[in-house]
Write a protein that holds these residues in place. Sequence first.
Motif, PDB file in Angstrom:
ATOM      1  N   GLY A   1     -14.720   3.517  -0.499  1.00 56.83           N
ATOM      2  CA  GLY A   1     -13.404   3.798  -0.677  1.00 56.83           C
ATOM      3  C   GLY A   1     -12.946   5.240  -0.851  1.00 56.83           C
ATOM      4  N   PHE A   2     -11.795   5.369  -0.568  1.00 57.22           N
ATOM      5  CA  PHE A   2     -11.237   6.861  -0.721  1.00 57.22           C
ATOM      6  C   PHE A   2     -11.050   7.180  -2.221  1.00 57.22           C
ATOM      7  CE2 PHE A   2      -7.600   4.168  -0.767  1.00 57.22           C
ATOM      8  CZ  PHE A   2      -6.631   4.795  -1.859  1.00 57.22           C
ATOM      9  N   THR A   3     -11.427   8.664  -2.399  1.00 49.32           N
ATOM     10  CA  THR A   3     -11.102   9.092  -3.928  1.00 49.32           C
ATOM     11  C   THR A   3     -10.092  10.140  -4.151  1.00 49.32           C
ATOM     12  OG1 THR A   3     -12.928  10.530  -3.324  1.00 49.32           O
ATOM     13  CG2 THR A   3     -13.407   8.367  -4.723  1.00 49.32           C
ATOM     14  N   ASP A   4      -9.816  10.744  -2.775  1.00 47.19           N
ATOM     15  CA  ASP A   4      -8.737  11.948  -2.673  1.00 47.19           C
ATOM     16  C   ASP A   4      -7.811  11.668  -1.508  1.00 47.19           C
ATOM     17  OD1 ASP A   4     -10.153  12.088  -0.515  1.00 47.19           O
ATOM     18  OD2 ASP A   4     -10.948  13.954  -0.973  1.00 47.19           O
ATOM     19  N   LYS A   5      -6.473  12.631  -1.757  1.00 43.22           N
ATOM     20  CA  LYS A   5      -5.797  12.526  -0.866  1.00 43.22           C
ATOM     21  C   LYS A   5      -5.894  12.381   0.761  1.00 43.22           C
ATOM     22  CE  LYS A   5      -3.043  16.097  -0.242  1.00 43.22           C
ATOM     23  NZ  LYS A   5      -2.294  16.792   0.751  1.00 43.22           N
ATOM     24  N   ASP A   6      -7.055  13.136   1.085  1.00 48.59           N
ATOM     25  CA  ASP A   6      -7.462  13.005   2.476  1.00 48.59           C
ATOM     26  C   ASP A   6      -7.868  11.905   2.791  1.00 48.59           C
ATOM     27  OD1 ASP A   6      -6.735  15.531   2.669  1.00 48.59           O
ATOM     28  OD2 ASP A   6      -8.369  16.640   2.771  1.00 48.59           O
ATOM     29  N   GLY A   7      -8.815  11.383   1.939  1.00 47.70           N
ATOM     30  CA  GLY A   7      -9.390  10.029   1.979  1.00 47.70           C
ATOM     31  C   GLY A   7      -8.323   8.973   2.404  1.00 47.70           C
ATOM     32  N   PHE A   8      -7.362   8.965   1.623  1.00 45.88           N
ATOM     33  CA  PHE A   8      -6.543   8.108   1.440  1.00 45.88           C
ATOM     34  C   PHE A   8      -5.343   8.044   2.767  1.00 45.88           C
ATOM     35  CE2 PHE A   8      -1.801   7.546   0.672  1.00 45.88           C
ATOM     36  CZ  PHE A   8      -1.688   5.974   0.408  1.00 45.88           C
TER      37      PHE A   8
ATOM     38  N   GLY B   1       5.120  11.320   5.662  1.00 47.33           N
ATOM     39  CA  GLY B   1       6.492  11.365   5.971  1.00 47.33           C
ATOM     40  C   GLY B   1       7.156  10.311   5.165  1.00 47.33           C
ATOM     41  N   PHE B   2       6.616   9.796   4.235  1.00 49.18           N
ATOM     42  CA  PHE B   2       7.292   8.565   3.347  1.00 49.18           C
ATOM     43  C   PHE B   2       7.330   9.009   2.063  1.00 49.18           C
ATOM     44  CE2 PHE B   2       5.522   6.709   7.310  1.00 49.18           C
ATOM     45  CZ  PHE B   2       6.601   6.001   7.656  1.00 49.18           C
ATOM     46  N   ARG B   3       8.400   8.609   1.167  1.00 46.29           N
ATOM     47  CA  ARG B   3       8.656   8.451  -0.320  1.00 46.29           C
ATOM     48  C   ARG B   3       8.100   7.131  -0.789  1.00 46.29           C
ATOM     49  NH1 ARG B   3      14.110   9.565  -2.500  1.00 46.29           N
ATOM     50  NH2 ARG B   3      13.597   7.514  -3.596  1.00 46.29           N
ATOM     51  N   ILE B   4       7.099   7.497  -1.793  1.00 50.59           N
ATOM     52  CA  ILE B   4       6.409   6.435  -2.327  1.00 50.59           C
ATOM     53  C   ILE B   4       7.267   5.114  -2.766  1.00 50.59           C
ATOM     54  CG2 ILE B   4       6.096   7.239  -4.595  1.00 50.59           C
ATOM     55  CD1 ILE B   4       3.124   6.270  -4.387  1.00 50.59           C
ATOM     56  N   GLU B   5       8.345   5.325  -3.196  1.00 52.42           N
ATOM     57  CA  GLU B   5       9.254   4.454  -3.964  1.00 52.42           C
ATOM     58  C   GLU B   5       9.856   3.685  -2.678  1.00 52.42           C
ATOM     59  OE1 GLU B   5       9.434   8.280  -6.420  1.00 52.42           O
ATOM     60  OE2 GLU B   5      10.003   7.731  -4.195  1.00 52.42           O
TER      61      GLU B   5
ATOM     62  N   TYR C   1       4.000   0.705   4.295  1.00 45.27           N
ATOM     63  CA  TYR C   1       3.798  -0.272   3.054  1.00 45.27           C
ATOM     64  C   TYR C   1       2.454  -1.017   3.584  1.00 45.27           C
ATOM     65  CZ  TYR C   1       3.299  -4.807   0.671  1.00 45.27           C
ATOM     66  OH  TYR C   1       2.748  -5.875   0.015  1.00 45.27           O
ATOM     67  N   SER C   2       2.489  -1.673   4.701  1.00 43.28           N
ATOM     68  CA  SER C   2       1.402  -2.597   4.932  1.00 43.28           C
ATOM     69  C   SER C   2       0.205  -1.577   5.025  1.00 43.28           C
ATOM     70  CB  SER C   2       1.523  -2.964   6.395  1.00 43.28           C
ATOM     71  OG  SER C   2       2.913  -3.813   6.343  1.00 43.28           O
ATOM     72  N   ALA C   3       0.183  -0.628   5.586  1.00 42.31           N
ATOM     73  CA  ALA C   3      -1.089   0.178   5.731  1.00 42.31           C
ATOM     74  C   ALA C   3      -1.452   0.719   4.275  1.00 42.31           C
ATOM     75  CB  ALA C   3      -0.871   1.351   6.717  1.00 42.31           C
ATOM     76  N   THR C   4      -0.695   1.150   3.403  1.00 44.18           N
ATOM     77  CA  THR C   4      -0.944   1.480   2.331  1.00 44.18           C
ATOM     78  C   THR C   4      -1.645   0.472   1.242  1.00 44.18           C
ATOM     79  OG1 THR C   4       0.870   3.022   2.380  1.00 44.18           O
ATOM     80  CG2 THR C   4      -0.030   2.724  -0.067  1.00 44.18           C
ATOM     81  N   SER C   5      -1.015  -0.760   1.513  1.00 47.48           N
ATOM     82  CA  SER C   5      -1.728  -2.012   0.706  1.00 47.48           C
ATOM     83  C   SER C   5      -2.913  -2.190   1.302  1.00 47.48           C
ATOM     84  CB  SER C   5      -0.634  -3.244   1.019  1.00 47.48           C
ATOM     85  OG  SER C   5       0.827  -2.869   0.316  1.00 47.48           O
ATOM     86  N   LEU C   6      -3.168  -2.115   2.574  1.00 53.06           N
ATOM     87  CA  LEU C   6      -4.475  -2.414   2.967  1.00 53.06           C
ATOM     88  C   LEU C   6      -5.523  -1.404   2.651  1.00 53.06           C
ATOM     89  CD1 LEU C   6      -3.445  -3.505   6.579  1.00 53.06           C
ATOM     90  CD2 LEU C   6      -4.272  -4.955   4.967  1.00 53.06           C
TER      91      LEU C   6
ATOM     92  N   LYS D   1       1.050   9.074  -3.690  1.00 59.99           N
ATOM     93  CA  LYS D   1       2.141   9.722  -3.454  1.00 59.99           C
ATOM     94  C   LYS D   1       2.331  10.843  -2.606  1.00 59.99           C
ATOM     95  CE  LYS D   1       5.784  11.648  -6.313  1.00 59.99           C
ATOM     96  NZ  LYS D   1       6.642  11.865  -7.622  1.00 59.99           N
ATOM     97  N   ASP D   2       1.289  11.750  -3.017  1.00 57.81           N
ATOM     98  CA  ASP D   2       0.988  13.170  -2.284  1.00 57.81           C
ATOM     99  C   ASP D   2       0.758  12.553  -0.587  1.00 57.81           C
ATOM    100  OD1 ASP D   2       1.842  14.643  -4.591  1.00 57.81           O
ATOM    101  OD2 ASP D   2      -0.366  15.062  -4.996  1.00 57.81           O
ATOM    102  N   GLY D   3      -0.150  11.687  -0.502  1.00 56.09           N
ATOM    103  CA  GLY D   3      -0.550  11.417   0.677  1.00 56.09           C
ATOM    104  C   GLY D   3       0.533  10.921   1.599  1.00 56.09           C
ATOM    105  N   LEU D   4       1.475   9.878   1.046  1.00 59.77           N
ATOM    106  CA  LEU D   4       2.435   9.287   1.917  1.00 59.77           C
ATOM    107  C   LEU D   4       3.463  10.212   2.138  1.00 59.77           C
ATOM    108  CD1 LEU D   4       2.999   5.905  -0.128  1.00 59.77           C
ATOM    109  CD2 LEU D   4       2.700   6.205   2.186  1.00 59.77           C
TER     110      LEU D   4
END
Length: 867
Positions: free
Chosen positions: A20-27, A116-120, A52-57, A109-112
């Motif tokens: 599983g990812f542990t940093d921004k690049d991995g995410f 090109g996305f805002r986490i909120e 949203y779907s991809a982040t959740s997955l 948050k940084d990865g999104l």
Amino acid sequence: VEASIPEPQREAWQRNQITGFTDKDGFEKEVVRHVETTLARSMFNCDEIAAYSATSLAFRDRLVTHWNKTQQRQTYRDTKRVYYLSLEFLMGRALDNAMLNVGLKDIAKDGLSDLGFRIEDVIKQEHDAALGNGGLGRLAACFLDSLATLNFPAWGYGLRYRYGIFKQEIIDGYQVEVPDYWLDFNPWEFPRHDVTVDIQFFGQVNKKTADGKTVSVWEGGEIVQAVAYDVPIPGYDTPTTNNLRLWSSKASGGEFDFQKFNSGDYESSVADQQRAETISAVLYPNDNLERGKELRLKQQYFWVAASLYDIVRRFKKAKRPWREFPDQVAIQLNDTHPTLAIVELQRILVDIEGLEWDVAWEIVTSTFGYTNHTVLPEALEKWPVGLVQHLLPRHLQIIYDINLYFLQTVEKAFPNDRDILRRVSIIEESQPKMVRMAFLAIVGSHKVNGVAELHSDLIQTTIFKDFVAIYGPDKFTNVTNGITPRRWLHQANPRLSELIASKCGGYEFLKDLTLLSQLKQHVDDKQFRKEWAEIKYANKVRLAKHIKDTTGVVVNPAALFDVQVKRIHEYKRQQLNIFGVIHRYLTLKAMTPEERKTQMPRVSIFGGKAAPGYWMAKQIIHLINSVGAVVNKDDDVGDLLKVIFLEDYNVSKAEMICPASDISEHISTAGTEYVYLQLSIPFISTSYSFVENGGHDGEAVTDNSQRASGTSNMKFVLNGGLIIGTLDGANIEITREIGESNIFLFGNLSEDVEDLRHSHTYGAHTIDPDLDKVFDEIEKGTFGTPHDFSAMIAAVRQHGDYYLVSDDFHSYIETHHLVDKAYRNQDEWIAKCIRSVACMGFFTSDRCINEYAEEIWNVEPLVVERN
Ligand code: Z16
């Protein structure tokens, strides 16, 4: 079939272990991979839903590895597990919670943002999992969070409703119910098509003799299949990830159907299929009301039987003797809804496993604990004997046997008391006869608890009084409700959480809420107060924006935000609130422009669903909206008063609303007994005058109101809001913790309630003159067709004012004046808020779970080494 990989090949598995990812690049890599492969989309058509779907997955993948390990660890250690049976789990959104509990929200948050996305905005795409009505369902969700956070080996068991609580739309001021299609896309559930249980209904019981032993065999009827869907429940700052198992119903697909199909009866086999799926189709939308529908009983048995089969299957794997069952299994019954589990376990042990009745019964009663959530008579479950017999013939026999043995012991202990047998019998001798589920739950459990101190006192001295005499007081206990500070502070109010962390030595307080007491030292810190006030203001700006976006009404964030959000119920008295608002409006209208300038601006915010069949509750919603329609466009009052009804109140909206309130309303008719007030909260008597000997011991309870706990009061105070309330439910314990000077209490005490009601019926019922003026105004047509509201007025004027709206009106209005006055002194107001938050440590659901674990379940956490 052995599915375990043989030793020589295991090395290959270990070598390829998923980390599983542990940093921004991995995410980011994981998100892009899911967008492009799982969703088959790309950067050219990736909208917020896809993000949203991809982040959740991506987060789900992370959870799953912990989840698998947790389950392996629990199986391997084979220690006692807790099973929380609840017909409702009001989970809300999962993504934000997963990110925070795993501790990777900042990375996401940084990865999104890179992508090109805002986490909120991404978080907001998620549909609430709304498999519950209100307090009871949300309590179950908070408990799951605490169980995982505290590393308890625990499972939740529930139903996977296709439709959760309906979505509420307000059309022309009326509530309209729209089905909740929440399962469109749900990355948080894992279908386990290999984990199924056949559940039997109807049929008949035959006696059979084998080896000189006679057994009852339940035969015939029909079979419905239960399919497991699993949802991972991550703990906060721990690898422990527990399981919530939800059952879905489908046709059994056995030979029977196949025969029908082959014989050309395709239509009827499809109809069977649909009938089977109906069982888990919809959540009953009633809060504090049982309507005795057959399908509801089917739901209960379906869920209980599937869960018990699963629990027993897991126990049997370790090949322990049956008497060790209660050392391995604790089952908590959330209200009486799962009470059939008691009967089902007895049936499994006696009919299927061949244990002696007494041996089995000892195992059963040592396994179960029962939580009572209400004494409201219309909420106490009873099922007609005939219905139970038809649906579950063997279970009814067992219930009768349980009752017989129970009554025999009662008779022995109370040889000269015939009436007690009638009073405590599990079967009510009415027309038709009824099975009293609460009594069955008490008889079949080793512990019974209420959900607030007062409530627990009350059940022991009134509705369950006889059972205390029979079993002794030790069988009964209290566990005051709590809430998870992870969701209700850290997630809902991240800025306040951060500010608190800066004064309390970091985020440890999220795991030990009593650490909040350190805030006391900083109450006089000017800078700290200023930051506190700024955060509250920002939260109000956010809510004001939501109000503008959804209702079009512009509200001033500097006004006093006064919030009442909860299920609409006469006993919760939203009608008292809206009558008070009308009174305020009339008062403002009567003032000169000069006088008005001295008034404190208010925004009265309401939200909540009415049960679709609860006509009066729907009228209340309509009145609130009608008042808003007039007041909000009246230039005479302008910012001084706005009335808002927020559509479709749910968990995710609560997360936005709670942090934005200045004052919230918990104003149910006081439903307590004088005697207990005197015993358990003597401090109240310093500010409330008691009528000597006003209580009628043991009688008043069926007429009481809120009576249980209430949990939203805790959410508001934890977010730095003050509350106005009656001496009811957990308000009392909140008062004890935060101090009388930090809460606005009003209204009659319960020892007066009976007498007041009596005087309404038999004496001259004079209505409070100010309330009378409010009614006159409604009847003049100021807020639309008066006829629409005539029943609400008649309830007070003509029908005995059961909820004491008129009796409490004056005190309520006066107390709101005190609120206005207190709010003017912003510095002192903020100090009150900080002092209150500092004293909220008691109300964490972690404390509840530790109490249950110690006093009821006898289970220990399974502490894990991190990796
Ligand atoms: C419910 O939400 C509650 C009680 C009940 O019997 C049925 C339902 Cl659906 C609520 C109580 O009204 C509330 O006071 C309490 O805080 C909550 O359960 C959790 O215990």
